[in-house]
Motif scaffolding. Structure first.
Motif, PDB file in Angstrom:
ATOM      1  N   SER A 133       0.831  -1.209   0.000  1.00 17.96           N
ATOM      2  CA  SER A 133       0.000   0.000   0.000  1.00 17.96           C
ATOM      3  C   SER A 133       0.868   1.263   0.000  1.00 17.96           C
ATOM      4  CB  SER A 133      -0.972   0.008   1.180  1.00 17.96           C
ATOM      5  OG  SER A 133      -0.276   0.011   2.402  1.00 17.96           O
ATOM      6  N   PHE A 134       2.021   1.210   0.647  1.00 16.54           N
ATOM      7  CA  PHE A 134       2.930   2.351   0.621  1.00 16.54           C
ATOM      8  C   PHE A 134       3.520   2.547  -0.775  1.00 16.54           C
ATOM      9  CE2 PHE A 134       3.356   1.050   5.193  1.00 16.54           C
ATOM     10  CZ  PHE A 134       2.684   2.141   5.715  1.00 16.54           C
ATOM     11  N   LEU A 135       3.869   1.448  -1.436  1.00 19.97           N
ATOM     12  CA  LEU A 135       4.373   1.544  -2.807  1.00 19.97           C
ATOM     13  C   LEU A 135       3.305   2.102  -3.741  1.00 19.97           C
ATOM     14  CD1 LEU A 135       6.344  -1.815  -2.934  1.00 19.97           C
ATOM     15  CD2 LEU A 135       7.332   0.485  -2.972  1.00 19.97           C
ATOM     16  N   ASP A 136       2.063   1.670  -3.553  1.00 17.36           N
ATOM     17  CA  ASP A 136       0.954   2.208  -4.350  1.00 17.36           C
ATOM     18  C   ASP A 136       0.784   3.703  -4.113  1.00 17.36           C
ATOM     19  OD1 ASP A 136       0.471  -0.309  -5.411  1.00 17.36           O
ATOM     20  OD2 ASP A 136      -1.253  -0.713  -4.102  1.00 17.36           O
ATOM     21  N   LEU A 137       0.911   4.129  -2.861  1.00 16.21           N
ATOM     22  CA  LEU A 137       0.811   5.551  -2.526  1.00 16.21           C
ATOM     23  C   LEU A 137       1.889   6.345  -3.256  1.00 16.21           C
ATOM     24  CD1 LEU A 137      -0.144   8.015  -0.758  1.00 16.21           C
ATOM     25  CD2 LEU A 137       1.613   7.280   0.863  1.00 16.21           C
ATOM     26  N   ILE A 138       3.111   5.861  -3.215  1.00 17.29           N
ATOM     27  CA  ILE A 138       4.229   6.546  -3.864  1.00 17.29           C
ATOM     28  C   ILE A 138       3.960   6.685  -5.358  1.00 17.29           C
ATOM     29  CG2 ILE A 138       6.686   6.370  -4.449  1.00 17.29           C
ATOM     30  CD1 ILE A 138       6.972   4.861  -1.682  1.00 17.29           C
ATOM     31  N   GLU A 139       3.557   5.590  -5.977  1.00 17.79           N
ATOM     32  CA  GLU A 139       3.289   5.632  -7.415  1.00 17.79           C
ATOM     33  C   GLU A 139       2.121   6.566  -7.740  1.00 17.79           C
ATOM     34  OE1 GLU A 139       2.737   2.738 -11.283  1.00 17.79           O
ATOM     35  OE2 GLU A 139       2.768   1.835  -9.288  1.00 17.79           O
ATOM     36  N   SER A 140       1.077   6.533  -6.937  1.00 24.08           N
ATOM     37  CA  SER A 140      -0.082   7.386  -7.214  1.00 24.08           C
ATOM     38  C   SER A 140       0.271   8.870  -7.076  1.00 24.08           C
ATOM     39  CB  SER A 140      -1.264   7.019  -6.328  1.00 24.08           C
ATOM     40  OG  SER A 140      -1.062   7.416  -4.997  1.00 24.08           O
ATOM     41  N   GLU A 141       1.146   9.213  -6.138  1.00 24.30           N
ATOM     42  CA  GLU A 141       1.552  10.606  -5.989  1.00 24.30           C
ATOM     43  C   GLU A 141       2.371  11.066  -7.199  1.00 24.30           C
ATOM     44  OE1 GLU A 141       0.335  12.609  -2.994  1.00 24.30           O
ATOM     45  OE2 GLU A 141      -0.834  10.931  -3.736  1.00 24.30           O
ATOM     46  N   LEU A 142       3.227  10.200  -7.713  1.00 24.72           N
ATOM     47  CA  LEU A 142       3.972  10.542  -8.928  1.00 24.72           C
ATOM     48  C   LEU A 142       3.017  10.711 -10.106  1.00 24.72           C
ATOM     49  CD1 LEU A 142       7.045   8.152  -8.554  1.00 24.72           C
ATOM     50  CD2 LEU A 142       7.032  10.650  -8.311  1.00 24.72           C
ATOM     51  N   GLN A 143       2.022   9.823 -10.198  1.00 30.18           N
ATOM     52  CA  GLN A 143       1.034   9.912 -11.278  1.00 30.18           C
ATOM     53  C   GLN A 143       0.216  11.197 -11.174  1.00 30.18           C
ATOM     54  OE1 GLN A 143       0.626   8.078 -13.968  1.00 30.18           O
ATOM     55  NE2 GLN A 143       2.078   6.467 -13.456  1.00 30.18           N
ATOM     56  N   ARG A 144      -0.200  11.536  -9.984  1.00 29.72           N
ATOM     57  CA  ARG A 144      -0.977  12.772  -9.794  1.00 29.72           C
ATOM     58  C   ARG A 144      -0.175  13.987 -10.230  1.00 29.72           C
ATOM     59  NH1 ARG A 144      -3.675  11.841  -3.887  1.00 29.72           N
ATOM     60  NH2 ARG A 144      -4.969  10.078  -4.507  1.00 29.72           N
ATOM     61  N   ALA A 145       1.067  14.022  -9.848  1.00 27.67           N
ATOM     62  CA  ALA A 145       1.914  15.150 -10.257  1.00 27.67           C
ATOM     63  C   ALA A 145       2.040  15.197 -11.777  1.00 27.67           C
ATOM     64  CB  ALA A 145       3.290  15.041  -9.605  1.00 27.67           C
ATOM     65  N   SER A 146       2.152  14.028 -12.414  1.00 32.58           N
ATOM     66  CA  SER A 146       2.315  13.993 -13.870  1.00 32.58           C
ATOM     67  C   SER A 146       1.053  14.418 -14.603  1.00 32.58           C
ATOM     68  CB  SER A 146       2.727  12.597 -14.332  1.00 32.58           C
ATOM     69  OG  SER A 146       1.618  11.712 -14.308  1.00 32.58           O
ATOM     70  N   ASN A 147      -0.093  14.361 -13.932  1.00 32.49           N
ATOM     71  CA  ASN A 147      -1.352  14.759 -14.553  1.00 32.49           C
ATOM     72  C   ASN A 147      -1.571  16.264 -14.500  1.00 32.49           C
ATOM     73  OD1 ASN A 147      -2.067  12.153 -15.252  1.00 32.49           O
ATOM     74  ND2 ASN A 147      -3.094  11.773 -13.317  1.00 32.49           N
ATOM     75  N   GLY A 148      -0.565  16.989 -14.075  1.00 32.37           N
ATOM     76  CA  GLY A 148      -0.645  18.434 -14.079  1.00 32.37           C
ATOM     77  C   GLY A 148      -1.198  19.032 -12.804  1.00 32.37           C
ATOM     78  N   LEU A 149      -1.535  18.197 -11.852  1.00 31.29           N
ATOM     79  CA  LEU A 149      -2.011  18.708 -10.572  1.00 31.29           C
ATOM     80  C   LEU A 149      -0.810  19.135  -9.752  1.00 31.29           C
ATOM     81  CD1 LEU A 149      -4.587  15.874  -9.862  1.00 31.29           C
ATOM     82  CD2 LEU A 149      -5.050  18.124 -10.846  1.00 31.29           C
ATOM     83  N   SER A 150      -0.930  20.227  -9.065  1.00 25.24           N
ATOM     84  CA  SER A 150       0.184  20.743  -8.286  1.00 25.24           C
ATOM     85  C   SER A 150      -0.181  20.768  -6.806  1.00 25.24           C
ATOM     86  CB  SER A 150       0.538  22.149  -8.759  1.00 25.24           C
ATOM     87  OG  SER A 150       1.607  22.653  -8.015  1.00 25.24           O
ATOM     88  N   SER A 151       0.659  20.157  -5.994  1.00 25.99           N
ATOM     89  CA  SER A 151       0.440  20.152  -4.552  1.00 25.99           C
ATOM     90  C   SER A 151       1.761  19.933  -3.839  1.00 25.99           C
ATOM     91  CB  SER A 151      -0.550  19.063  -4.157  1.00 25.99           C
ATOM     92  OG  SER A 151      -0.640  18.973  -2.748  1.00 25.99           O
ATOM     93  N   SER A 152       1.958  20.665  -2.780  1.00 20.14           N
ATOM     94  CA  SER A 152       3.155  20.474  -1.968  1.00 20.14           C
ATOM     95  C   SER A 152       3.092  19.150  -1.205  1.00 20.14           C
ATOM     96  CB  SER A 152       3.309  21.634  -0.987  1.00 20.14           C
ATOM     97  OG  SER A 152       2.183  21.690  -0.122  1.00 20.14           O
TER      98      SER A 152
END
Length: 116
Positions: free
Chosen positions: A8-27
């Motif tokens: 689940s931690f690995l999934d979280l890491i990957e999903s955060e990278l994916q979200r950033a790549s989709n143009g969403l910006s968050s600290s």
């Protein structure tokens, strides 16, 4: 095999990278990546290879997320290609970290928390 308690931690890491790549910006993206890595490392016995892969992943993710957030709105073609290269580098670092985790051994906290 990668320990189940890390998935689940690995999934979280990957999903955060994916979200950033989709143009969403968050600290929060980089914070969440670092937290996911820290949670995994806190649940396994120390291993140099895993520690190196974790450090590399943090550097690559930070390089991608910080730079992507700064250029996303004004990216020209060369910068967009460089951004895509940074994204692929961060995903490759995640793959390296995941592969290193195949040698991970749970520490006593895993048993105490009932994760194994």
């Amino acid at each position: 095999m990668v320990p189940n308690f890390t998935l689940s931690f690995l999934d979280l890491i990957e999903s955060e990278l994916q979200r950033a790549s989709n143009g969403l910006s968050s600290s929060h993206y980089l914070h969440n990546v670092r937290s996911g890595i820290a949670n995994i490392v806190d649940l396994i016995q120390y291993d140099d290879e895993i520690a190196d892969a974790a450090d590399h992943l943090i550097r690559m993710a930070a390089g991608y997320i910080n730079r992507h957030a700064a250029i996303a709105a004004t990216a020209d073609d060369p910068e967009a290609r460089a951004d895509a290269d940074r994204f692929r580098g961060a995903l490759a670092a995640l793959g390296r970290f995941r592969a290193a985790l195949e040698r991970a051994r749970p520490n006593s906290r895993v048993h105490t928390l009932g994760l194994a």
